[in-house]
Design a protein around this motif. Structure first.
Motif, mmCIF file in Angstrom:
data_model
loop_
_atom_site.group_PDB
_atom_site.id
_atom_site.type_symbol
_atom_site.label_atom_id
_atom_site.label_comp_id
_atom_site.label_asym_id
_atom_site.label_seq_id
_atom_site.Cartn_x
_atom_site.Cartn_y
_atom_site.Cartn_z
ATOM 1 N N PHE A 55 39.067 -27.061 -20.443
ATOM 2 C CA PHE A 55 39.510 -28.457 -20.580
ATOM 3 C C PHE A 55 40.336 -28.619 -21.851
ATOM 4 C CE2 PHE A 55 39.026 -32.564 -22.616
ATOM 5 C CZ PHE A 55 39.601 -33.388 -21.659
ATOM 6 N N ILE A 56 39.821 -28.072 -22.940
ATOM 7 C CA ILE A 56 40.518 -28.181 -24.233
ATOM 8 C C ILE A 56 41.904 -27.555 -24.132
ATOM 9 C CG2 ILE A 56 40.474 -27.399 -26.636
ATOM 10 C CD1 ILE A 56 37.354 -27.726 -26.478
ATOM 11 N N ASP A 57 41.977 -26.401 -23.507
ATOM 12 C CA ASP A 57 43.280 -25.754 -23.303
ATOM 13 C C ASP A 57 44.211 -26.667 -22.500
ATOM 14 O OD1 ASP A 57 42.418 -23.545 -24.676
ATOM 15 O OD2 ASP A 57 42.192 -22.245 -22.923
ATOM 16 N N SER A 58 43.654 -27.312 -21.486
ATOM 17 C CA SER A 58 44.487 -28.131 -20.596
ATOM 18 C C SER A 58 45.115 -29.325 -21.318
ATOM 19 C CB SER A 58 43.682 -28.612 -19.386
ATOM 20 O OG SER A 58 42.819 -29.684 -19.759
ATOM 21 N N ILE A 59 44.456 -29.825 -22.374
ATOM 22 C CA ILE A 59 45.034 -30.977 -23.077
ATOM 23 C C ILE A 59 45.870 -30.561 -24.290
ATOM 24 C CG2 ILE A 59 43.248 -32.571 -22.268
ATOM 25 C CD1 ILE A 59 42.089 -32.533 -25.153
ATOM 26 N N GLU A 72 47.059 -37.249 -34.828
ATOM 27 C CA GLU A 72 47.126 -36.408 -33.636
ATOM 28 C C GLU A 72 45.870 -35.534 -33.510
ATOM 29 O OE1 GLU A 72 50.133 -33.095 -32.431
ATOM 30 O OE2 GLU A 72 51.296 -34.941 -32.630
ATOM 31 N N ALA A 73 45.398 -35.012 -34.642
ATOM 32 C CA ALA A 73 44.197 -34.156 -34.631
ATOM 33 C C ALA A 73 42.982 -34.949 -34.167
ATOM 34 C CB ALA A 73 43.952 -33.574 -36.024
ATOM 35 N N PHE A 74 42.819 -36.162 -34.698
ATOM 36 C CA PHE A 74 41.626 -36.929 -34.337
ATOM 37 C C PHE A 74 41.747 -37.507 -32.927
ATOM 38 C CE2 PHE A 74 38.271 -40.085 -34.430
ATOM 39 C CZ PHE A 74 37.243 -39.329 -34.970
ATOM 40 N N GLY A 75 42.960 -37.776 -32.497
ATOM 41 C CA GLY A 75 43.169 -38.193 -31.107
ATOM 42 C C GLY A 75 42.723 -37.097 -30.153
ATOM 43 N N PHE A 76 43.086 -35.871 -30.473
ATOM 44 C CA PHE A 76 42.647 -34.700 -29.703
ATOM 45 C C PHE A 76 41.118 -34.609 -29.717
ATOM 46 C CE2 PHE A 76 41.187 -30.302 -30.664
ATOM 47 C CZ PHE A 76 41.339 -29.726 -29.403
ATOM 48 N N MET A 77 40.516 -34.749 -30.887
ATOM 49 C CA MET A 77 39.055 -34.665 -30.994
ATOM 50 C C MET A 77 38.388 -35.738 -30.142
ATOM 51 S SD MET A 77 38.581 -33.772 -35.066
ATOM 52 C CE MET A 77 36.785 -33.621 -35.042
ATOM 53 N N THR A 78 38.983 -36.904 -30.089
ATOM 54 C CA THR A 78 38.400 -37.996 -29.301
ATOM 55 C C THR A 78 38.420 -37.652 -27.814
ATOM 56 O OG1 THR A 78 39.080 -39.565 -30.987
ATOM 57 C CG2 THR A 78 38.544 -40.477 -28.831
ATOM 58 N N ARG A 79 39.503 -37.036 -27.357
ATOM 59 C CA ARG A 79 39.560 -36.640 -25.942
ATOM 60 C C ARG A 79 38.498 -35.584 -25.660
ATOM 61 N NH1 ARG A 79 45.325 -35.595 -23.393
ATOM 62 N NH2 ARG A 79 44.006 -35.765 -21.547
ATOM 63 N N VAL A 80 38.331 -34.641 -26.573
ATOM 64 C CA VAL A 80 37.316 -33.594 -26.391
ATOM 65 C C VAL A 80 35.916 -34.212 -26.429
ATOM 66 C CG1 VAL A 80 36.311 -31.483 -27.355
ATOM 67 C CG2 VAL A 80 38.805 -31.783 -27.333
ATOM 68 N N GLU A 106 30.589 -36.377 -21.350
ATOM 69 C CA GLU A 106 30.518 -36.392 -19.874
ATOM 70 C C GLU A 106 29.829 -35.118 -19.362
ATOM 71 O OE1 GLU A 106 34.464 -36.990 -17.941
ATOM 72 O OE2 GLU A 106 33.897 -35.218 -16.795
ATOM 73 N N MET A 107 30.130 -33.986 -20.008
ATOM 74 C CA MET A 107 29.538 -32.698 -19.601
ATOM 75 C C MET A 107 28.140 -32.511 -20.194
ATOM 76 S SD MET A 107 32.679 -29.964 -20.166
ATOM 77 C CE MET A 107 31.590 -28.555 -19.792
#
Lengths: 96, 96
Positions: free
Chosen positions: A90-94, A40-48, A54-55
């Motif tokens: 963005f991080i907060d939103s996910i 779950e932690a690395f899945g989150f990191m991948t989204r970030v 992109e940014m």
């Protein structure tokens, strides 16, 4: 050239984020996250990571197992800018 | 229960790895990596993450832009074990 936020602006913006705090010894903001496990932690990191790419604005981050600590600051402005606030939002939103 | 390596075993194993060093203030090994950019750094981290999950043995790591610092130690043995050497070998194999 992007400008860093004034202390007042920064305080106002950080107050609207979720759990982010100013770092004491540098102009940066930080938040710690805890997940169920490494997957779950690395899945989150991948989204970030995808968002950061992109940014074209990248985090400093540390991970061990289910914990992730993220520090945001804008290198070229030597401090916290609107970009950091946007990435933090963005991080907060996910993680809501 | 997995046992940590003796100093002699650790020194011998670490010498066969590529660029890993013993951490001075704890029983752990560490290596720093530099890539062309964030995309390459995070791609590397993703390969390590998948292997780590498969091994059920996870790194402590820090990333900022194109830099990655990895620390390996086995929590339940409170030191460096065969698992750390195996994960370090895998990491070396994908950065050769």
């Amino acid at each position: 050239m992007i400008q860093k936020l004034t202390s007042e602006e920064r305080a106002k913006q950080v107050a609207q984020l979720n759990g982010w705090q100013a770092v004491t010894d540098r102009d940066a903001i930080q938040r710690a996250f805890q997940f169920a496990d490494f997957n779950e932690a690395f899945g989150f990191m991948t989204r970030v990571a995808i968002k950061a790419q992109e940014m074209d604005h990248h985090p400093e981050w540390f991970n061990v197992y289910n914990r992730v600590e993220i520090t945001l600051s804008t290198h070229e402005a030597d401090g916290v800018t609107e970009r950091d606030i946007r990435l933090a939002s963005f991080i907060d939103s996910i993680t809501a």
